[in-house]
Scaffold this active site. Sequence first.
Site, mmCIF file in Angstrom:
data_model
loop_
_atom_site.group_PDB
_atom_site.id
_atom_site.type_symbol
_atom_site.label_atom_id
_atom_site.label_comp_id
_atom_site.label_asym_id
_atom_site.label_seq_id
_atom_site.Cartn_x
_atom_site.Cartn_y
_atom_site.Cartn_z
ATOM 1 C CD GLU A 12 -2.945 -1.312 2.221
ATOM 2 O OE1 GLU A 12 -4.131 -1.589 2.041
ATOM 3 O OE2 GLU A 12 -2.444 -1.235 3.372
ATOM 4 C CG ASP A 196 -11.782 -8.048 -0.877
ATOM 5 O OD1 ASP A 196 -10.707 -7.483 -0.606
ATOM 6 O OD2 ASP A 196 -12.736 -8.113 -0.073
#
Length: 230
Positions: A12, A196
Site C-alpha cells: 500500500e 474484493d
Amino acid sequence: MKIAIMGAMVEEIEPLLENFKDYEEIVYGKNRYYKVLYKNSELYIAYSKIGKVNATLTASTLIQHFGCEKLLFSGVAGAIDSSLKIGDLIYASSLAQHDLDITIFGHPHGYVPEGGVFTNSSKELNNIAKEVAIDLKITIKEGIVATGDQFIASNEKKEWIAKTFNASAIEMEGAAVGVVCDALNTPFFILRAISDAADMDASFSFDEFLKSSAKVSAGFVISMVNKVAK
Ligand code: 4EZ
C-alpha cells in the site's frame, strides 16, 4: 507542514515511495518510517502492518514522535456496498469498530463508553478529495467504513456489517487511526480502493487486485498531497 501518509501493508505504500524516490529511512518501534522533503513540507510515510493495534501504534508514532499535523491513509478494502467495484475509490466519512462488542450491557455494536460508535474524518480533507476527483475527472464515493481485526470473506458477515453500521466498505485499520487522530486533534483522511467484495471469493480477489488497487489509492493521495502540503 508535517504530513503523515500511512498504509497497512508494504504494497500500500510502495507506489508512494516509487513516486517520491528520495527518502530517508528511520526505524522506530520496530517499524520503518520514510521521510520525504516535498515543497515546504515533510512527508512521513509508513505502513503499520495489518490490524487495529498496529495501526494505532503507527498513527500515534506519526503524530506524537514525528510531529505530523495531518494524516492521510491509503489502502485497499472490501466492498460492502454492491455498487462498489474492484478499483473504485471510497473515502470514509466516519468509521466504526465492528468487532467491539459490549452489547450485553445494552450498548450498540461498536460502542465505547466515553467514546461512541463512529469517529468522523476531517471535512476539510474530504472536501480536498472531492476537488481532486473533479480535477482528475474521476468518481470517488463517500461512505461509512467498518474496521475490525478480521478479513471478512462471507456474505453473512458482510450483510450483518451493512445493516449494523450502514457501512459501505470493510478493512482492518481505519477506525483505529480515526480514534488516535481524533484524540490527538489531528485531521485525518481514510482512502481505500476496492480489492474484493468481502464474499467467499474475497481472498482470491484480494491477492489478485491488492497491488493494482493499492496503486489507484496511492495515486489519488499523491494528487491530494499536492493540495495539502504548504
Ligand atoms: C486490511 N486489508 C486486508 C489485509 C489482508 C492478508 C495477508 C484490507 C481489506 C480487507 N479487510 C481488503 N479486503 C478486506 C476484507 N474483505 N476484509 C477486511 O485493512 C492481509
